[in-house]
Design a protein around this motif. Structure first.
Motif, PDB file in Angstrom:
ATOM      1  N   GLU A  77       0.806  -1.217   0.000  1.00 14.44           N
ATOM      2  CA  GLU A  77       0.000   0.000   0.000  1.00 14.44           C
ATOM      3  C   GLU A  77       0.846   1.277   0.000  1.00 14.44           C
ATOM      4  O   GLU A  77       0.344   2.357  -0.293  1.00 14.44           O
ATOM      5  CB  GLU A  77      -0.964   0.001   1.200  1.00 14.44           C
ATOM      6  CG  GLU A  77      -0.284  -0.204   2.547  1.00 14.44           C
ATOM      7  CD  GLU A  77      -0.287  -1.660   2.978  1.00 14.44           C
ATOM      8  OE1 GLU A  77      -0.252  -1.912   4.190  1.00 14.44           O
ATOM      9  OE2 GLU A  77      -0.333  -2.544   2.099  1.00 14.44           O
ATOM     10  N   SER A  78       2.151   1.129   0.342  1.00 16.94           N
ATOM     11  CA  SER A  78       3.033   2.306   0.326  1.00 16.94           C
ATOM     12  C   SER A  78       3.693   2.509  -1.029  1.00 16.94           C
ATOM     13  O   SER A  78       4.373   3.515  -1.242  1.00 16.94           O
ATOM     14  CB  SER A  78       4.100   2.180   1.415  1.00 16.94           C
ATOM     15  OG  SER A  78       5.027   1.161   1.073  1.00 16.94           O
ATOM     16  N   ILE A  79       3.519   1.569  -1.940  1.00 12.13           N
ATOM     17  CA  ILE A  79       4.132   1.653  -3.265  1.00 12.13           C
ATOM     18  C   ILE A  79       3.102   2.208  -4.240  1.00 12.13           C
ATOM     19  O   ILE A  79       1.947   1.772  -4.272  1.00 12.13           O
ATOM     20  CB  ILE A  79       4.625   0.272  -3.717  1.00 12.13           C
ATOM     21  CG1 ILE A  79       5.676  -0.250  -2.735  1.00 12.13           C
ATOM     22  CG2 ILE A  79       5.212   0.340  -5.120  1.00 12.13           C
ATOM     23  CD1 ILE A  79       6.147  -1.653  -3.032  1.00 12.13           C
ATOM     24  N   ARG A  80       3.532   3.153  -5.054  1.00  6.84           N
ATOM     25  CA  ARG A  80       2.582   3.820  -5.949  1.00  6.84           C
ATOM     26  C   ARG A  80       2.579   3.251  -7.366  1.00  6.84           C
ATOM     27  O   ARG A  80       1.609   3.411  -8.091  1.00  6.84           O
ATOM     28  CB  ARG A  80       2.890   5.326  -5.985  1.00  6.84           C
ATOM     29  CG  ARG A  80       2.599   6.012  -4.652  1.00  6.84           C
ATOM     30  CD  ARG A  80       2.864   7.501  -4.699  1.00  6.84           C
ATOM     31  NE  ARG A  80       4.297   7.802  -4.798  1.00  6.84           N
ATOM     32  CZ  ARG A  80       4.793   9.039  -4.844  1.00  6.84           C
ATOM     33  NH1 ARG A  80       3.983  10.081  -4.823  1.00  6.84           N
ATOM     34  NH2 ARG A  80       6.093   9.230  -4.919  1.00  6.84           N
ATOM     35  N   MET A  81       3.667   2.552  -7.769  1.00  2.00           N
ATOM     36  CA  MET A  81       3.697   2.042  -9.138  1.00  2.00           C
ATOM     37  C   MET A  81       4.527   0.762  -9.217  1.00  2.00           C
ATOM     38  O   MET A  81       5.583   0.653  -8.595  1.00  2.00           O
ATOM     39  CB  MET A  81       4.280   3.085 -10.092  1.00  2.00           C
ATOM     40  CG  MET A  81       4.239   2.651 -11.572  1.00  2.00           C
ATOM     41  SD  MET A  81       4.595   4.000 -12.726  1.00  2.00           S
ATOM     42  CE  MET A  81       6.339   4.236 -12.441  1.00  2.00           C
ATOM     43  N   TYR A  82       4.010  -0.211  -9.928  1.00  2.00           N
ATOM     44  CA  TYR A  82       4.722  -1.439 -10.286  1.00  2.00           C
ATOM     45  C   TYR A  82       4.775  -1.532 -11.807  1.00  2.00           C
ATOM     46  O   TYR A  82       3.840  -1.111 -12.503  1.00  2.00           O
ATOM     47  CB  TYR A  82       3.971  -2.681  -9.794  1.00  2.00           C
ATOM     48  CG  TYR A  82       3.924  -2.874  -8.306  1.00  2.00           C
ATOM     49  CD1 TYR A  82       4.890  -3.624  -7.654  1.00  2.00           C
ATOM     50  CD2 TYR A  82       2.874  -2.345  -7.566  1.00  2.00           C
ATOM     51  CE1 TYR A  82       4.825  -3.830  -6.288  1.00  2.00           C
ATOM     52  CE2 TYR A  82       2.800  -2.542  -6.197  1.00  2.00           C
ATOM     53  CZ  TYR A  82       3.771  -3.284  -5.557  1.00  2.00           C
ATOM     54  OH  TYR A  82       3.707  -3.486  -4.208  1.00  2.00           O
ATOM     55  N   ALA A  83       5.829  -2.157 -12.332  1.00  2.00           N
ATOM     56  CA  ALA A  83       5.908  -2.415 -13.777  1.00  2.00           C
ATOM     57  C   ALA A  83       6.443  -3.825 -13.993  1.00  2.00           C
ATOM     58  O   ALA A  83       7.504  -4.181 -13.467  1.00  2.00           O
ATOM     59  CB  ALA A  83       6.814  -1.404 -14.463  1.00  2.00           C
ATOM     60  N   TYR A  84       5.689  -4.648 -14.733  1.00  2.00           N
ATOM     61  CA  TYR A  84       6.063  -6.041 -14.982  1.00  2.00           C
ATOM     62  C   TYR A  84       6.115  -6.292 -16.480  1.00  2.00           C
ATOM     63  O   TYR A  84       5.244  -5.828 -17.226  1.00  2.00           O
ATOM     64  CB  TYR A  84       5.010  -7.011 -14.436  1.00  2.00           C
ATOM     65  CG  TYR A  84       4.583  -6.790 -13.017  1.00  2.00           C
ATOM     66  CD1 TYR A  84       5.230  -7.423 -11.971  1.00  2.00           C
ATOM     67  CD2 TYR A  84       3.482  -5.984 -12.728  1.00  2.00           C
ATOM     68  CE1 TYR A  84       4.808  -7.249 -10.669  1.00  2.00           C
ATOM     69  CE2 TYR A  84       3.057  -5.799 -11.425  1.00  2.00           C
ATOM     70  CZ  TYR A  84       3.716  -6.428 -10.398  1.00  2.00           C
ATOM     71  OH  TYR A  84       3.305  -6.251  -9.105  1.00  2.00           O
ATOM     72  N   ALA A  85       7.092  -7.063 -16.916  1.00  2.00           N
ATOM     73  CA  ALA A  85       7.052  -7.632 -18.266  1.00  2.00           C
ATOM     74  C   ALA A  85       6.226  -8.910 -18.179  1.00  2.00           C
ATOM     75  O   ALA A  85       6.590  -9.836 -17.458  1.00  2.00           O
ATOM     76  CB  ALA A  85       8.453  -7.938 -18.757  1.00  2.00           C
ATOM     77  N   ILE A  86       5.096  -8.955 -18.873  1.00  2.00           N
ATOM     78  CA  ILE A  86       4.246 -10.145 -18.817  1.00  2.00           C
ATOM     79  C   ILE A  86       4.253 -10.912 -20.136  1.00  2.00           C
ATOM     80  O   ILE A  86       3.707 -12.008 -20.219  1.00  2.00           O
ATOM     81  CB  ILE A  86       2.797  -9.789 -18.409  1.00  2.00           C
ATOM     82  CG1 ILE A  86       2.161  -8.841 -19.423  1.00  2.00           C
ATOM     83  CG2 ILE A  86       2.763  -9.214 -17.006  1.00  2.00           C
ATOM     84  CD1 ILE A  86       0.679  -8.591 -19.167  1.00  2.00           C
ATOM     85  N   ASP A  87       4.845 -10.339 -21.149  1.00  2.00           N
ATOM     86  CA  ASP A  87       5.100 -11.037 -22.402  1.00  2.00           C
ATOM     87  C   ASP A  87       6.291 -10.351 -23.050  1.00  2.00           C
ATOM     88  O   ASP A  87       6.770  -9.326 -22.559  1.00  2.00           O
ATOM     89  CB  ASP A  87       3.864 -11.020 -23.314  1.00  2.00           C
ATOM     90  CG  ASP A  87       3.781 -12.270 -24.180  1.00  2.00           C
ATOM     91  OD1 ASP A  87       4.858 -12.863 -24.438  1.00  2.00           O
ATOM     92  OD2 ASP A  87       2.672 -12.650 -24.587  1.00  2.00           O
ATOM     93  N   PHE A  88       6.756 -10.896 -24.147  1.00  2.00           N
ATOM     94  CA  PHE A  88       8.004 -10.396 -24.712  1.00  2.00           C
ATOM     95  C   PHE A  88       7.843  -9.088 -25.477  1.00  2.00           C
ATOM     96  O   PHE A  88       8.826  -8.536 -25.963  1.00  2.00           O
ATOM     97  CB  PHE A  88       8.645 -11.470 -25.579  1.00  2.00           C
ATOM     98  CG  PHE A  88       9.253 -12.577 -24.766  1.00  2.00           C
ATOM     99  CD1 PHE A  88      10.567 -12.499 -24.345  1.00  2.00           C
ATOM    100  CD2 PHE A  88       8.496 -13.673 -24.378  1.00  2.00           C
ATOM    101  CE1 PHE A  88      11.121 -13.492 -23.569  1.00  2.00           C
ATOM    102  CE2 PHE A  88       9.040 -14.674 -23.609  1.00  2.00           C
ATOM    103  CZ  PHE A  88      10.357 -14.593 -23.188  1.00  2.00           C
TER     104      PHE A  88
END
Length: 695
Positions: A4-15
């Motif tokens: 809840e303290s993190i404002r942004m995540y970024a994941y590679a979910i495909d190539f």
């Protein structure tokens, strides 16, 4: 860090696809565009995409772009907020194996006196560093990323005996891990050890070929259980070397240890898991007990069975010596392997080197748990399958083992199991492979599981025959009887169990057993199911059970101590119950020597007469006839065209009745449990008894 303290995540979910989660507490989760920055080159790309679902306080965005896996990137939103691009979930994509499957046979450390090369498959990492030391000599070497996500380096120095770990970097985070392909390690997986393979070249004894699996008589025992009992007077208690002592005797003067197994006549010693497992402290092995079905590493032997678990060479050499000593007695070694789960899904070398890849997940991305241990290995993933095959090959080639018993084999896919057999058989024509074919609730279609129901898809693989177990001794519910404990309503089922009658594609697939390390012993079960009988009657029922197991068509399997009426004092799950419960009780062996001698006779009878070992259904049907006598007794009638006897009639009578049958006078009694005799063409088979007749 709390989510809840993190404002942004970024994941590679495909190539070509990045998912960004933006907190709804931050500009209502709205950003008109994003930027992808390569931290190595400082190149920046503008990313646009569509907003998707809102969930758990975040707005998600899907952004299409190209990127290079293993490179450090940051994603920025339209207001300058930044986070690293996480590659870890990319391993769950369908295309991951196509991009990163590596078919080389050079992973791990490969030593020569002049140099050692290190290679680790870690395609999702952004950096790998080798940390290596010996005494006070500590060094760090960065590895270079190569094709298929393999990191490598070559150190031009004599590194024999050096300890090492890999420091796996994924953006700003790093974690230390042992080498999943290392040949040895120090205690409790603290570090891997560089090994000169020339110092551990296997020397072995030649063995007589096993032409058919039905020629085997399997004896299951744990390394620690075999030698820990003081009464057996084996010096290396609980160690691999306990199998290497000859001339040992019990305090009463009877053979113990390997001499005893030699005398008994078994052909295969099946060892409970001997690969490195998690729940015994290798520096203090006497503090805790465990069977070992909690694997920590598949690539090295368990340190609690070594005289010095911190000596990398002893870990290999003492295990090799055990196998060699068993071979010296003309017995083969079957390893119980646990390729269905690991002890801790996070604290193992596989997850640390490639997150999310080696463990099976369902359609929602949740860990599959058919093993009931919190995780299932993802055996259909190409590099997971390769790893299993590579480790099976290592145990065969480096240690000389002769086959595998696969724990919870129903969790493993059919293709992988068939590949293990094909590889094993190519290395050794006498190779055996069998396992537990239960249909477990793993995230794999039933048609792909290596279950008993699918035995026709694995024609060379054996299965524990639970129909035989439940029919002959009764199911695992303690109070429920089987045929040999007196439920004569199961006489017809017992006939089917003895001769299989096409339950399997091949007779050789049927592993006939009534007791194993799991559940209560037969002796303990009969105390409950037949508590109204005196102990002598129950002893005879135990011997009836053993006789049917050893003489039935198929492959007989005996649990250590079953041949002298072993007890766990009613404990039905003794995996951590300690030595007092699990040890091979050599004093009890001496007490029930009459039962041991009977079991030895049954094994000799089987080994020296092919009629008990038919491997072809057509041959069996022409030579084996089995009848229900008065709905209580089984008549087991066998013929053969070689040997001292051409015809056998064996009678199993678990009822209380004396049953009279007619029999030709030229039959003679080779064994009777109750001193039966043939007189005037008749044989009276007493209650709770058996007779072996031959001519």
């Amino acid at each position: 860090m709390q989510r809840e303290s993190i404002r942004m995540y970024a994941y590679a979910i495909d190539f070509d696809l990045i998912k960004v989660d933006l907190s709804l507490n931050y500009y209502n989760g709205i950003s008109s565009q994003y930027y992808l920055k390569n931290l190595d080159t400082s190149e920046v790309k503008i990313l646009k995409g569509e907003a998707t679902e809102k969930e758990n306080g975040f707005q998600s965005y899907l952004l299409h772009t190209d990127f290079s896996v293993g490179t450090r990137y940051k994603v920025f939103d339209n207001y300058g907020l930044a986070c690293f691009l996480d590659f870890s979930q990319l391993s769950m994509s369908k295309e991951f194996d196509d991009h990163f499957y590596y078919d080389g046979d050079d992973l791990g450390s490969h030593y020569t006196k002049e140099k050692t090369t290190f290679k680790v498959w870690s395609p999702l990492s952004t950096e790998v560093v080798l940390k290596i030391w010996k005494d006070e000599d500590l060094h760090y070497y960065p590895l270079e990323r190569g094709d298929k996500g393999v990191y490598s380096t070559t150190i031009k120095k004599d590194l024999d005996g050096y300890e090492y770990v890999y420091v796996i970097g994924m953006n700003e985070q790093s974690i230390e891990t042992a080498d999943p392909y290392a040949y040895s390690c120090t205690a409790n997986m603290h570090s891997s050890v560089v090994i000169d393979l020339d110092k551990v070249r296997r020397v072995d004894y030649p063995l007589t070929e096993l032409k058919h699996n039905t020629d085997a008589v399997i004896y299951e025992v744990g390394v620690r259980d075999f030698s820990v009992d003081e009464y057996g007077q084996i010096t290396h208690k609980g160690k691999f070397l306990g199998f290497c002592e000859e001339g040992t005797v019990t305090k009463n003067g009877f053979s113990s240890g390997m001499d005893y197994l030699d005398m008994l006549g078994v052909t295969h010693v099946q060892l409970l898991p001997i690969n490195d497992y998690a729940t015994v402290d290798e520096d203090h092995p006497d503090l805790l007990y465990n069977w070992g079905y909690d694997p920590a590493q598949y690539n090295v032997p368990e340190g609690s069975y070594i005289t010095d678990p911190n000596d990398g060479y002893k870990r290999i050499l003492e295990c090799q010596r055990m196998v060699r000593c068993i071979h010296k007695h003309n017995m083969r070694v079957i390893l119980d392997v646990v390729y269905n789960h690991m002890h801790d899904v996070n604290n193992n070398t596989l997850e640390k080197t490639v997150p999310y890849y080696f463990f099976r997940r369902d359609e929602n991305g949740e860990l599959s748990n058919g093993s009931w241990c919190g995780n299932d290995l993802n055996t259909t993933a190409k590099m997971c399958r390769k790893y299993i095959l590579d480790m099976c090959k290592r145990w065969q080639v480096l240690y000389g083992v002769d086959g595998f018993r696969m724990d919870l084999m129903g969790i493993i896919d059919i293709d992988t199991v068939n590949m293990i057999y094909e590889q094993g058989h190519a290395l050794d024509s006498s190779f055996m492979l069998y396992g537990e074919g239960w249909n477990m609730g793993t995230a794999l279609p039933d048609s792909e599981k290596t279950t008993i129901e699918n035995n026709h898809k694995t024609p060379h693989v054996g299965f524990f025959n639970d129909h035989f177990r439940d029919t002959v001794k009764g199911p695992n519910q303690m109070e429920v009887k089987g045929y040999t404990s007196g439920d004569t309503y199961k006489t017809n089922e017992a006939i089917i169990a003895m001769c299989d009658y096409n339950k399997f594609l091949s007779i050789e697939q049927s592993i006939n057993y009534t007791e194993c390390h799991d559940n209560a012993t037969v002796f303990d079960k009969f105390i409950i199911s037949n508590g109204h009988e005196d102990e002598y009657c129950r002893q005879k029922r135990c011997l009836l059970t053993l006789a049917m197991t050893i003489l039935a068509q198929g492959v007989p399997f005996i649990h250590a101590g079953q041949e002298f009426l072993g007890t766990k004092n009613g404990n039905q799950n003794s995996y951590n119950a300690g030595d007092a419960v699990n040890k091979l009780d050599w004093e009890r062996h001496d007490e029930y020597m009459n039962v041991v001698q009977a079991v030895k006779f049954f094994i000799d009878l089987r080994k020296h007469n092919k009629c008990f070992r038919y491997y072809d259904y057509e041959d069996m049907h022409q030579h084996v006839f089995i009848n229900n006598i008065y709905y209580r007794m089984v008549e087991y009638h066998l013929t053969q065209d070689e040997g001292d006897y051409k015809e056998f009639k064996i009678y199993f009578n678990p009822s209380y009745d004396v049953i009279t049958i007619g029999i030709e006078d030229d039959f003679k009694i080779l064994y009777s449990m109750s001193n039966e005799r043939i007189e005037n063409g008749q044989l009276n088979v007493f209650g709770v008894s058996m007779v072996v007749c031959a001519r």
